[in-house]
Structure formats: structure tokens, C-alpha cells
Design a protein around this motif. Structure first.
Motif, PDB file in Angstrom:
ATOM      1  N   GLY A  10       0.708  -1.225  -0.025  1.00 63.05           N
ATOM      2  CA  GLY A  10       0.062   0.198  -0.139  1.00 63.05           C
ATOM      3  C   GLY A  10       0.790   1.365  -0.024  1.00 63.05           C
ATOM      4  N   ASP A  27      -0.893   4.005  -2.095  1.00 63.42           N
ATOM      5  CA  ASP A  27      -1.939   4.555  -2.182  1.00 63.42           C
ATOM      6  C   ASP A  27      -2.349   5.936  -2.040  1.00 63.42           C
ATOM      7  N   LEU A  28      -3.318   6.285  -2.732  1.00 56.61           N
ATOM      8  CA  LEU A  28      -3.471   7.938  -2.633  1.00 56.61           C
ATOM      9  C   LEU A  28      -4.536   8.425  -1.692  1.00 56.61           C
ATOM     10  N   ASP A  29      -4.889   7.374  -0.420  1.00 59.45           N
ATOM     11  CA  ASP A  29      -5.689   7.955   0.564  1.00 59.45           C
ATOM     12  C   ASP A  29      -5.312   9.213   1.213  1.00 59.45           C
TER      13      ASP A  29
END
Length: 72
Positions: free
Chosen positions: A67, A70-72
Motif C-alpha cells: 500500500g 495508495d492515494l488515500d
């Protein structure tokens, strides 16, 4: 011009692959040639190719699985 430190990625021998079932116009494609891995954008097949060693590729895949991107 000298040889690239990673060696020469022979585009003429590249067999480009994408994720199974991906039919988009702009997919990430990869090719494995000898001990190098190439990555390109399918929308620009004559465009630039990123070249990875096996160790770099393994680190990239491990990071994606963990992860890291990930662009969270």
C-alpha cells in the motif's frame, strides 16, 4: 554513447502485457526481457519506457502490495 548501467533493454524482443481483462486505451504495460523489466503507457507505445532491474521491480511490487502508493 556508452551502455546504460542497467544494460540494454531490447525493445525488439519485448512482449508487452497488461493486467488481465484491462481493455482501456491507457493501460500500464510491462515486458520482461532477459533480466530487465520495461514499463510503458499503452496509449503511447512509441513513448518512453521505464526500465527496472529485477531487484528494483521486486521492491516496486512489494511496495504496491504493502500500500505504499495508495492515494488515500
Amino acid at each position: 554513447m556508452g551502455q546504460h548501467p542497467k544494460g540494454d533493454f531490447d525493445l525488439s524482443r519485448a512482449v508487452w502485457q497488461r493486467a488481465e481483462g484491462d481493455t482501456s486505451d491507457s493501460a500500464v504495460e510491462v515486458a520482461f526481457v532477459d533480466d530487465l523489466i520495461g514499463m510503458r503507457n499503452s496509449a503511447e507505445p512509441e513513448g518512453p519506457v521505464l526500465v527496472f532491474t529485477q531487484a528494483e521491480w521486486d521492491a516496486f511490487v512489494a511496495g504496491a502490495q504493502d500500500g505504499e502508493f495508495d492515494l488515500d
